[in-house]
Design a protein around this motif. Structure first.
Motif: not given
Ligand code: CDP
Length: 310
Positions: A104-106, A127-129, A235-239, A257-259, A270-273, A283-285
């Motif tokens: 995942g991208n956390s 996930c997501n390039l 669902l999120s991409t990761g799931l 995976f850590w939202p 941060s939300h992404h690395y 949108f997602h849960a």
């Molecule tokens: O496209 P989406 O918003 O689903 O994903 P993303 O932000 O590119 O991150 C890829 C996946 O990592 C997500 O679909 C989640 O399953 C997981 N993720 C997470 O668990 N915690 C975060 N803080 C960010 C992403």
């Protein structure tokens, strides 16, 4: 409501502290449980048959088949000669892969030093390039076997591929010869950019193979998790990738995976690395999804890696 969100872009997730405590209480120990793995794979196979259905193939989507968009109300596309020729023949992935890493991208990945661990897996999904530059190598690794690409990325990052395609093709090189998995038939505006991405890669003799996500799989997987208390709009991409991995692999480990907004050391995460752009709120849960992953971790069905790798 949207305006309110932009004026107060607060992203507060419930029960961060409780989850941190629970994860810390549990510690690093993990015990694989083959019975739980087999059972869960059976449940997934019965509902969604991930290995056969995750991608659109010539085998599961012959000429004349109606593909119902999973993210739209009552919209479909019938497979014709043009689209059929873009599909792979059959499920391209080997069954019973030994170890799979779903990344995942956390932001939890930052300073995790999990790169070596991730790179050791037999099959690595991302996930997501996501960026894989030198700067992140130690934490996220370098190898990839399957990477998802949302059509919105094609639009935002690559001008919808209406201008130069070189930038897109060049930036795909970091994913080696992996599969690129695109939900081309989920939402109407996503179809054309996905098809353009296909042609951009095909015309440049790229090493990547395009796989279009099968909307039927995305819909059945969505229902599967909805019945397990995941209530997001989608669902999120990761799931989706975890669902695929559990159907394919003997041992699944998730990373990134850590939202939640704080880490195990109670420092902000941060939300992404690679950035801190927050997701669209309703949108997602992801927190609900994490709770499910954590249950699976505790039952020995998959391993959720949070924090540092040894
Ligand atoms: O496209 P989406 O918003 O689903 O994903 P993303 O932000 O590119 O991150 C890829 C996946 O990592 C997500 O679909 C989640 O399953 C997981 N993720 C997470 O668990 N915690 C975060 N803080 C960010 C992403």
């Amino acid at each position: 409501v949207l305006c309110w969100f932009y004026v107060f872009p607060v992203y507060r997730l419930p029960r961060d502290k409780d989850i941190v405590e629970e994860v810390l209480r549990h510690g690093d120990a993990w015990q694989k449980n083959q019975t739980s793995i087999d059972l869960f794979r059976k449940l997934l196979t019965d509902c969604c048959d991930p290995p056969r259905m995750f991608a659109v193939t010539k085998e599961n989507s012959p000429l004349g088949k109606v593909l119902w968009y999973d993210g739209e109300f009552y919209h479909s596309r019938t497979v014709n000669n043009e689209t059929y020729s873009l599909f792979v023949q059959d499920n391209p992935l080997q069954l019973h892969l030994k170890t799979c890493a779903v990344v995942g991208n956390s932001g939890i990945l930052r300073h995790s030093k999990c790169g070596r661990d991730i790179d050791r897996a037999d099959f690595i999904m991302r996930c997501n390039l996501p960026p894989l530059s030198k700067k992140y190598e130690e934490d996220v690794g370098t190898r990839t076997h399957l990477v998802t690409a949302n059509p919105s990325i094609i639009e935002k990052r690559f001008q919808n591929l209406l201008w130069s395609r070189k930038g897109f093709v060049d930036s795909m090189k970091v994913y080696g010869s992996s599969y690129i998995y695109m939900p081309a038939f989920s939402m109407r505006p996503g179809t054309d950019p996905s098809l353009r991405a296909y042609y951009a890669l095909a015309d440049s003799s790229s090493n990547l193979t395009m796989l279009f996500a099968n909307p039927e799989f995305l819909a059945t997987a969505g229902k599967f998790w909805k019945a397990r208390n995941v209530h997001g709009k989608r669902l999120s991409t990761g799931l989706f990738l975890v669902s695929l991995a559990l159907g394919l692999c003997d041992e699944v480990t998730t990373y990134g995976f850590w939202p939640f907004s704080v880490g195990l050391d109670e420092q902000p995460v941060s939300h992404h690395y690679y950035d801190n752009i927050q997701p669209y709120k309703w949108f997602h849960a992801m927190p609900e999804e994490f709770v499910q992953l954590w249950q699976l971790h505790k039952s020995g069905t998959l391993r959720v890696r949070v924090g540092h790798c040894p």
